[in-house]
Scaffold this active site. Structure first.
Site, short mmCIF file in Angstrom:
data_model
loop_
_atom_site.label_atom_id
_atom_site.label_comp_id
_atom_site.label_asym_id
_atom_site.label_seq_id
_atom_site.Cartn_x
_atom_site.Cartn_y
_atom_site.Cartn_z
N LEU A 258 0.85 -1.20 0.00
CA LEU A 258 0.00 0.00 0.00
C LEU A 258 0.88 1.25 0.00
CD1 LEU A 258 -2.38 -1.42 2.69
CD2 LEU A 258 -3.07 -0.92 0.35
N HIS A 259 0.69 2.10 -1.01
CA HIS A 259 1.53 3.30 -1.08
C HIS A 259 0.84 4.49 -1.74
CE1 HIS A 259 2.06 1.68 -5.15
NE2 HIS A 259 2.37 2.92 -5.51
#
Length: 372
Positions: A210-211
């Site tokens: 997740l970014h």
């Protein structure tokens, strides 16, 4: 340039982030097999060894001819540094063609500089659209396509997007997905057992990445997401290699507070795909991982309201989920109830995109030189 000068001038590949390296490797190999003169410019947009340098080693990419070392920063600051560095580089090298990949800031900066210097541009992964202009990547990919002389397309719907935006049909070429070339070429190296043992993971786990700014930049949103990830961890261990973007926010939100959440450092290409291959499910907001799970047959839950890769839903294992849907959809995936899974691959995702791209590029340069 006259035709002879074009034949002697290099094809310059501009690479800045992990997905660029994975896509470029088969293209560089295929062009080398055709005797093309090439140069690789690494912008340094990803500067951590595990996010960039290790990919050159693992993928057999030639050492970059130059690393601009732009590093991180705001979109404006980073793009400004890219524009300045790339202008100097292109002016000194006089490329016959600049090839850009994907949708990162390095991509749009290189396309803009090349266009202003009247150097032809080829965009690998052209025509993908999320139709969400709040995403920096959507801005980058739309503008890059308008500046590109060659739009090299990975999936059929992208051809229609380009046509709708007024891109002449002769610029668009459906060539397949070079990221899948790299995956298939390295499939035997994805040793799940070795990686799982090295990371201390159980036989059954969920892999998460997740970014995206919309998920990790705001502390309250990151905290909500972490709460739902903890809900997934109640079902199965969650392994999450934490991207530099968002690391502090996610950890501040208590990401590592759950005993079954394994917070990992970023992994190299081989180890990361080995971990993906062995996962019971993947939770992500990445674009490329939607494609890789489609080929590996791993259920993928994409925590986004949209995707620029809808073919991963119609032909693959991917499904879009909200925060609230994450735990129930993870439960379905872990139980094997995954109706999105498909046995067929998207068209031309066959490991031969690199050679097809090389053919288009060499034909273009021949015609371009003849017209000069």
């Amino acid at each position: 340039m006259n035709r002879r000068e074009i034949e002697l001038a290099p094809i310059v590949h501009v690479l800045g982030a992990r997905p660029n390296f994975v896509k470029a490797a088969p293209v560089i190999d295929a062009l080398a097999a055709r005797g093309a003169e090439q140069a690789v410019v690494h912008t340094g947009q990803h500067y951590d060894e595990r996010m960039s340098e290790i990919f050159f080693t693992e993928l057999g990419l030639p050492e970059p001819d130059v690393n601009l070392g732009v590093g991180s920063g705001s979109h404006a600051a980073q793009t400004a540094a890219l524009l300045t560095g790339l202008e100097q580089e292109f002016t000194s090298r006089s490329p016959a063609l600049v090839i850009v990949y994907g949708d990162v800031n390095s991509t749009i900066a290189a396309a803009l500089v090349a266009a202003k210097l009247q150097i032809p541009v080829a965009h690998v992964e052209a025509g993908l659209r999320s139709f969400d202009m709040t995403m920096p990547e959507e801005v980058n990919r739309r503008l890059t396509d308008q500046l590109s002389d060659l739009c090299l397309v990975t999936s059929p719907e992208a051809v229609g997007h380009l046509a709708n935006e007024g891109v002449p049909v002769e610029r668009a070429h459906l060539v397949g997905n070079p990221m899948i070339d790299t995956l298939l070429r390295n499939l035997d190296a994805f040793d799940t057992g070795r990686v799982r043992a090295g990371l201390g993971l159980p036989a059954r786990y969920v892999l998460a990445t997740l970014h995206r700014p919309a998920n990790v930049d705001a502390p309250d949103i990151a905290a909500e997401l972490v709460g739902h990830l903890h809900g997934v961890a109640d079902l199965a261990d969650v392994a999450i290699p934490v991207h530099p973007r968002g690391r502090a926010t996610l950890l501040a939100a208590g990401l590592d507070a759950h005993p079954r959440v394994h917070v990992l450092e970023p992994l190299g290409y081989i180890d990361f795909l080995a971990a993906v291959r062995g996962a019971a499910a993947v939770v992500t907001d990445s674009g490329g991982l939607q494609e890789e799970t489609t080929i590996l047959g791993v259920p993928c839950l994409t925590v986004r309201p949209n995707t620029e890769r809808p073919i991963t839903i119609t032909h693959g294992t991917n499904r879009l989920v909200t925060f609230e849907e994450l735990v129930p959809e993870a439960r379905k995936a872990l139980e094997g109830d995954d109706p999105a899974r498909a046995e067929r691959r998207p068209p031309l995702w066959d490991g031969q995109a690199g050679p097809r791209i090389a053919d288009v590029v060499m034909e273009f340069l021949g015609e371009y030189g003849a017209a000069r």
